[in-house]
Design a protein around this motif. Structure first.
Motif, PDB file in Angstrom:
ATOM      1  N   GLY A 148     -48.322  49.660  19.355  1.00  0.00           N
ATOM      2  CA  GLY A 148     -47.024  49.376  18.751  1.00  0.00           C
ATOM      3  C   GLY A 148     -45.985  50.404  19.118  1.00  0.00           C
ATOM      4  O   GLY A 148     -46.124  51.133  20.115  1.00  0.00           O
ATOM      5  N   GLY A 149     -44.971  50.502  18.307  1.00  0.00           N
ATOM      6  CA  GLY A 149     -43.866  51.420  18.544  1.00  0.00           C
ATOM      7  C   GLY A 149     -44.166  52.818  18.042  1.00  0.00           C
ATOM      8  O   GLY A 149     -45.308  53.149  17.691  1.00  0.00           O
ATOM      9  N   PRO A 150     -43.126  53.639  17.960  1.00  0.00           N
ATOM     10  CA  PRO A 150     -43.335  55.053  17.587  1.00  0.00           C
ATOM     11  C   PRO A 150     -43.834  55.239  16.161  1.00  0.00           C
ATOM     12  O   PRO A 150     -44.356  56.313  15.832  1.00  0.00           O
ATOM     13  CB  PRO A 150     -41.941  55.669  17.778  1.00  0.00           C
ATOM     14  N   ASP A 151     -43.695  54.252  15.300  1.00  0.00           N
ATOM     15  CA  ASP A 151     -44.144  54.386  13.911  1.00  0.00           C
ATOM     16  C   ASP A 151     -45.594  53.936  13.712  1.00  0.00           C
ATOM     17  O   ASP A 151     -46.073  53.879  12.575  1.00  0.00           O
ATOM     18  CB  ASP A 151     -43.232  53.564  12.993  1.00  0.00           C
ATOM     19  N   THR A 152     -46.299  53.608  14.794  1.00  0.00           N
ATOM     20  CA  THR A 152     -47.691  53.168  14.672  1.00  0.00           C
ATOM     21  C   THR A 152     -48.532  54.279  14.041  1.00  0.00           C
ATOM     22  O   THR A 152     -48.513  55.435  14.509  1.00  0.00           O
ATOM     23  CB  THR A 152     -48.259  52.816  16.053  1.00  0.00           C
ATOM     24  N   PRO A 153     -49.275  53.983  12.971  1.00  0.00           N
ATOM     25  CA  PRO A 153     -50.097  55.033  12.325  1.00  0.00           C
ATOM     26  C   PRO A 153     -51.146  55.590  13.272  1.00  0.00           C
ATOM     27  O   PRO A 153     -51.772  54.852  14.042  1.00  0.00           O
ATOM     28  CB  PRO A 153     -50.741  54.293  11.151  1.00  0.00           C
ATOM     29  N   ILE A 154     -51.346  56.906  13.210  1.00  0.00           N
ATOM     30  CA  ILE A 154     -52.347  57.595  14.027  1.00  0.00           C
ATOM     31  C   ILE A 154     -53.340  58.261  13.087  1.00  0.00           C
ATOM     32  O   ILE A 154     -52.934  59.002  12.175  1.00  0.00           O
ATOM     33  CB  ILE A 154     -51.684  58.633  14.943  1.00  0.00           C
ATOM     34  N   PRO A 155     -54.638  58.008  13.243  1.00  0.00           N
ATOM     35  CA  PRO A 155     -55.622  58.615  12.333  1.00  0.00           C
ATOM     36  C   PRO A 155     -55.590  60.134  12.393  1.00  0.00           C
ATOM     37  O   PRO A 155     -55.318  60.739  13.444  1.00  0.00           O
ATOM     38  CB  PRO A 155     -56.953  58.070  12.858  1.00  0.00           C
ATOM     39  N   ASP A 156     -55.874  60.745  11.272  1.00  0.00           N
ATOM     40  CA  ASP A 156     -55.973  62.205  11.239  1.00  0.00           C
ATOM     41  C   ASP A 156     -57.082  62.672  12.174  1.00  0.00           C
ATOM     42  O   ASP A 156     -58.152  62.064  12.253  1.00  0.00           O
ATOM     43  CB  ASP A 156     -56.286  62.681   9.811  1.00  0.00           C
ATOM     44  N   GLY A 157     -56.808  63.740  12.891  1.00  0.00           N
ATOM     45  CA  GLY A 157     -57.806  64.321  13.781  1.00  0.00           C
ATOM     46  C   GLY A 157     -57.869  63.704  15.157  1.00  0.00           C
ATOM     47  O   GLY A 157     -58.635  64.174  16.020  1.00  0.00           O
ATOM     48  N   ALA A 158     -57.098  62.642  15.404  1.00  0.00           N
ATOM     49  CA  ALA A 158     -57.127  62.013  16.722  1.00  0.00           C
ATOM     50  C   ALA A 158     -56.484  62.918  17.765  1.00  0.00           C
ATOM     51  O   ALA A 158     -55.511  63.628  17.483  1.00  0.00           O
ATOM     52  CB  ALA A 158     -56.393  60.672  16.682  1.00  0.00           C
ATOM     53  N   THR A 159     -57.039  62.904  18.964  1.00  0.00           N
ATOM     54  CA  THR A 159     -56.429  63.622  20.084  1.00  0.00           C
ATOM     55  C   THR A 159     -55.130  62.921  20.457  1.00  0.00           C
ATOM     56  O   THR A 159     -55.116  61.705  20.663  1.00  0.00           O
ATOM     57  CB  THR A 159     -57.377  63.641  21.294  1.00  0.00           C
ATOM     58  N   ARG A 160     -54.038  63.681  20.548  1.00  0.00           N
ATOM     59  CA  ARG A 160     -52.741  63.106  20.872  1.00  0.00           C
ATOM     60  C   ARG A 160     -52.365  63.469  22.309  1.00  0.00           C
ATOM     61  O   ARG A 160     -52.474  64.629  22.710  1.00  0.00           O
ATOM     62  CB  ARG A 160     -51.664  63.601  19.915  1.00  0.00           C
ATOM     63  N   ILE A 161     -51.916  62.485  23.050  1.00  0.00           N
ATOM     64  CA  ILE A 161     -51.477  62.692  24.437  1.00  0.00           C
ATOM     65  C   ILE A 161     -50.024  62.258  24.533  1.00  0.00           C
ATOM     66  O   ILE A 161     -49.674  61.136  24.147  1.00  0.00           O
ATOM     67  CB  ILE A 161     -52.349  61.894  25.419  1.00  0.00           C
ATOM     68  N   ASP A 162     -49.187  63.146  25.037  1.00  0.00           N
ATOM     69  CA  ASP A 162     -47.765  62.858  25.190  1.00  0.00           C
ATOM     70  C   ASP A 162     -47.569  61.985  26.425  1.00  0.00           C
ATOM     71  O   ASP A 162     -47.796  62.430  27.550  1.00  0.00           O
ATOM     72  CB  ASP A 162     -46.983  64.169  25.319  1.00  0.00           C
ATOM     73  N   GLY A 163     -47.149  60.736  26.208  1.00  0.00           N
ATOM     74  CA  GLY A 163     -46.981  59.813  27.320  1.00  0.00           C
ATOM     75  C   GLY A 163     -45.539  59.622  27.747  1.00  0.00           C
ATOM     76  O   GLY A 163     -45.252  58.683  28.508  1.00  0.00           O
ATOM     77  N   ARG A 164     -44.627  60.497  27.318  1.00  0.00           N
ATOM     78  CA  ARG A 164     -43.235  60.335  27.691  1.00  0.00           C
ATOM     79  C   ARG A 164     -43.055  60.410  29.209  1.00  0.00           C
ATOM     80  O   ARG A 164     -43.612  61.299  29.865  1.00  0.00           O
ATOM     81  CB  ARG A 164     -42.376  61.412  27.018  1.00  0.00           C
ATOM     82  N   GLY A 165     -42.302  59.446  29.762  1.00  0.00           N
ATOM     83  CA  GLY A 165     -42.101  59.377  31.208  1.00  0.00           C
ATOM     84  C   GLY A 165     -43.270  58.768  31.957  1.00  0.00           C
ATOM     85  O   GLY A 165     -43.270  58.759  33.194  1.00  0.00           O
ATOM     86  N   ARG A 166     -44.253  58.246  31.218  1.00  0.00           N
ATOM     87  CA  ARG A 166     -45.440  57.660  31.836  1.00  0.00           C
ATOM     88  C   ARG A 166     -45.629  56.222  31.345  1.00  0.00           C
ATOM     89  O   ARG A 166     -44.959  55.777  30.421  1.00  0.00           O
ATOM     90  CB  ARG A 166     -46.674  58.513  31.526  1.00  0.00           C
ATOM     91  N   TRP A 167     -46.537  55.513  31.969  1.00  0.00           N
ATOM     92  CA  TRP A 167     -46.813  54.110  31.650  1.00  0.00           C
ATOM     93  C   TRP A 167     -48.273  53.959  31.250  1.00  0.00           C
ATOM     94  O   TRP A 167     -49.148  54.669  31.786  1.00  0.00           O
ATOM     95  CB  TRP A 167     -46.549  53.226  32.864  1.00  0.00           C
ATOM     96  N   VAL A 168     -48.537  53.040  30.346  1.00  0.00           N
ATOM     97  CA  VAL A 168     -49.896  52.688  29.931  1.00  0.00           C
ATOM     98  C   VAL A 168     -50.119  51.212  30.220  1.00  0.00           C
ATOM     99  O   VAL A 168     -49.266  50.372  29.906  1.00  0.00           O
ATOM    100  CB  VAL A 168     -50.125  52.968  28.433  1.00  0.00           C
TER     101      VAL A 168
END
Length: 463
Positions: A85-105
């Motif tokens: 989803g968008g930037p407000d999508t909930p992220i579980p506590d403790g999850a590894t976060r990867i900054d995808g700015r400027g990249r595509w998934v």
């Protein structure tokens, strides 16, 4: 005396009759029950590698089904996609976060036509295991029995092309080339440990020049296109009759050749047909109706642009190259807009490789076809074109419920690209299969290398 003789005969008759009643001949032993047919004698032993809950944020997301999310978030956990989803999508506590700015998934790339493992690198005579070119009908052979898991091509397809799933097929020397197998692109010791669990096997058919050339030169049928069709029809008819015998009598002796065709007619094996010309594809669609099987996809399909409506009406995909043509007569009537034209007709278009190098650049092949279509006025968006590498091949392989798009609950087969994936300058930065990071361009420990590439012992080594 006459009366006495008659009495004696009567007595003897009675005596023998009694004897026959008292000592009947032994009954014939009951026939032993037929041993059960093993439906999957080479089952998948695939087990996902371990992963951790992971969230990629701020990226441009192509969901594989034609959707696009800017500044998007994707969450993976326990091998599955949890949320997209968008930037407000909930992220579980403790999850590894990867900054995808400027990249595509995107979803992992899926190749429906590969020979990795059957024609592995290095390409020497000892490794030519893709064509059992001993008879035009070789439906009893299985490509998976030639797969060499140490083929360096697997890791190159992962690292350079973001390929997470691929179908390995036999070659096209035969009318019936044998069974194909769908693999997870993970390092493994055995083929079974790569085999996509639950994915149906394929059946490779071939039209046109290849079978006629291979067998006609030996004064063996077929030597013409009409010979191709005649041998195919006779073989399918044998399969129809064999299936009828099986249904009447479970003790019917096994015929491995015809078992494959029966499975195809029953819908348990998907038919994938090497075919270039539009007229031959139309004939094969008629043959499928005649004998009650369905063609999941035509491969190479250089003239598919001529029959987009037939493909759409029959629910058959066309797996194509962007601009590989002209190397034999049946591949000459090509247009570079083939893929977008098939897509524009409402049919299922796929980009495929058939090549150990091409599989590393399927994103670029899709970009070339997309640009060619736009130049002729077919305006397809980037995110819609990604269907050619994701949900469409997953559909042709019968695995669209499990992979091929970024939907919650599906397998977490995900690629983070370091730029727009339709750019020649872009390559995968990180690749996940079932939520496990299998490749990281910035981490030398997450760059899979085949044992074969580690080198040979030196002359002075003790071994």
């Amino acid at each position: 005396m006459r009366a006495g003789a008659v009495a004696a005969v009567a007595a003897l008759t009675l005596l023998f009759g009694c004897a026959n009643q008292q000592t009947p001949p032994p009954a014939a032993p009951a026939a032993a029950p037929a041993p059960p047919r093993v439906t999957d004698p080479y089952p998948s032993t695939y087990r996902p590698y371990g992963g951790v809950p992971t969230a990629i944020t701020g990226a441009t997301i192509f969901d594989g089904e034609g959707g696009r999310i800017e500044n998007g978030t994707i969450v993976m956990a326990e091998g599955r996609i949890v949320a997209v989803g968008g930037p407000d999508t909930p992220i579980p506590d403790g999850a590894t976060r990867i900054d995808g700015r400027g990249r595509w998934v995107t979803p992992g790339v899926i190749d429906v036509h590969s020979h990795l493992g059957d024609y592995p690198s290095p390409q020497v005579a000892a490794h030519q295991d893709g064509n059992e070119a001993t008879n035009p009908v070789r439906s009893e052979v299985w490509a998976e029995h030639s797969v060499w898991p140490q083929d360096p091509g697997f890791s190159r397809a992962l690292a350079n092309g973001g390929v997470t799933t691929l179908q390995v097929l036999p070659g096209s020397a035969n009318l019936f080339g044998g069974r194909g197998v769908t693999l997870r692109n993970v390092p493994a010791r055995t083929m079974q440990a790569m085999r996509f669990p639950g994915a149906p096997r394929g059946l490779k058919l071939a039209c046109g020049e290849n079978p006629a050339r291979v067998y006609g030169g030996r004064n063996q049928m077929p030597s013409t296109r009409m010979g191709n069709v005649a041998v195919m029809r006779a073989t399918w008819q044998r399969a129809v009759e064999y299936r009828a015998r099986l249904r009447r009598d479970a003790t019917t002796p096994r015929d491995f050749q015809l078992d494959t065709l029966v499975e195809a007619m029953d819908g348990n094996i998907l038919v994938h047909n090497h075919c270039y010309r539009a007229d031959e594809m139309a004939i094969m669609l008629d043959m499928a109706r005649e004998f009650g099987f369905r063609i999941a996809s035509f491969h190479h399909a250089v003239e598919a642009y001529k029959i987009g409506d037939l493909l759409r009406e029959n629910g058959t995909c066309a797996a194509m190259w962007s601009d590989w043509w002209g190397f034999k007569m049946e591949s000459y009537d090509a247009v570079n807009e083939n893929i977008p034209l098939v897509h524009n007709a409402g049919a299922c278009a796929i980009v495929h490789s058939d090549d150990a190098n091409g599989i590393q650049r399927l994103n670029q092949e899709a970009a070339k076809a997309l640009a060619d279509g736009r130049r002729m006025g077919i305006n397809i968006s980037d995110e819609v074109a990604w269907r050619w590498l994701a949900i469409n091949p997953a559909t042709a392989l019968g695995i669209a419920e499990q992979t091929g798009s970024l939907r919650p609950g599906k397998r977490a087969d995900v690629v983070l690209w370091n730029g727009n994936p339709l750019s020649v300058y872009t390559r995968p930065q990180q690749v996940w299969i079932d939520g496990a990071m299998m490749y990281d361009m910035n981490n030398p420990r997450l760059r899979p290398v085949s044992d074969f590439e580690l080198g040979q012992p030196g002359e002075g080594d003790v071994h």
